[in-house]
Enzyme design. Sequence first.
Site, PDB file in Angstrom:
ATOM      1  N   SER A   5       0.951  -1.264   0.010  1.00  0.00           N
ATOM      2  CA  SER A   5      -0.015   0.007  -0.125  1.00  0.00           C
ATOM      3  C   SER A   5       0.840   1.154   0.238  1.00  0.00           C
ATOM      4  CB  SER A   5      -0.977  -0.051   1.171  1.00  0.00           C
ATOM      5  OG  SER A   5      -2.008   0.987   0.994  1.00  0.00           O
TER       6      SER A   5
ATOM      7  N   HIS B  63      -3.942  -0.951  -4.524  1.00  0.00           N
ATOM      8  CA  HIS B  63      -5.354  -1.189  -4.599  1.00  0.00           C
ATOM      9  C   HIS B  63      -6.235  -1.035  -5.815  1.00  0.00           C
ATOM     10  CE1 HIS B  63      -4.910  -1.106  -0.095  1.00  0.00           C
ATOM     11  NE2 HIS B  63      -4.224   0.168  -0.219  1.00  0.00           N
TER      12      HIS B  63
ATOM     13  N   GLU C  70      -4.977  -5.608  -4.887  1.00  0.00           N
ATOM     14  CA  GLU C  70      -4.913  -5.981  -3.723  1.00  0.00           C
ATOM     15  C   GLU C  70      -4.355  -7.536  -3.576  1.00  0.00           C
ATOM     16  OE1 GLU C  70      -8.202  -5.096  -1.344  1.00  0.00           O
ATOM     17  OE2 GLU C  70      -7.934  -3.013  -1.237  1.00  0.00           O
TER      18      GLU C  70
END
Length: 314
Positions: free
Chosen positions: A159, A201, A228
């Site tokens: 992330s 994401h 993800e």
Amino acid sequence: MNRRDILGRMTAAMGVSAAALAGLPALAQGTKLSRLVIVGGAEDRLQDRIILRKYVEYCGGSQARIRIITAASGDPQAVWQSYLNVFKSLGVEDVQRLALNDRVSAHAPQLQSEILQADGIFMSGGDQSKLMDTLWDTPAYQSLHQSFHLNRCCIGGTSAGAAVMSRHMIAQGPAVLRPSKEAVDTDIGLGLLSQAVVDQHFSERRRLARLLSTLAMRPDLLGVGIDEDTALVIERGAAIEVIGQGTVTLIDPSQMQSNVNELESLEQIEMLGVQLHLLPSGHRYSVNSVGQTARSAPLRRAIQRLVAAGPIRA
């Protein structure tokens, strides 16, 4: 000079060029590969743990010295406990959290030593701007470059920890419906990935238009969108691999024609001739194995750029 002032104006004079790596001593030219494991977020930590299991393998197995950076997180203690549990369950005996909490700690000699001795360094999610505010132009930042380029440390990030891998970093911006001028705020990242910009994401948060908006302003870069529980593994100078459950979207705007310079802020962008590659999990693409045909040439060029060594920021 702050990060935004120099974004997009870096040259080889700021560090050691890729060509200069050929002159490194034998210690730095060992057989261990420099790898980046760039995770799109939400990686499985409870069940099969495919990505983190492979990460441990890349670091050297159960005897590897793995260090965790939680400086991006809003709850660093909880994040650290989660990664401690998963790496211990995967058999890693020596896993520790790096004491990187603010810019003062980023200057500590002990922290530099721990970074340089690590076999693997993994950066958690959170806020990528917060992480770069802590690291930028500090001895810890320089040590991360030395560890990757010279010591062949395997550096992973999820992330926010993925976003900072690139030199030109997406700092924030909504998941716009259509590519729009200046819809995304960018900043300067770690620069371990020198010719691309990363978004995470990717499918889950519908960020294709956001990444295209970024590339319209920087067509000299590749765009890397990572789903993800999916990781793009980059073996410097050799190959890329996709592991996990999803897909990596690779966008090459180098042949693009665009009207972005004629537009006002937030107006929709015309983008012609953009090349897009979808790389599903379980596939490996070597610089030497991708064919020489006209169809495969664009992908081959993109892979060569992804695996190219950038300058050492030290």
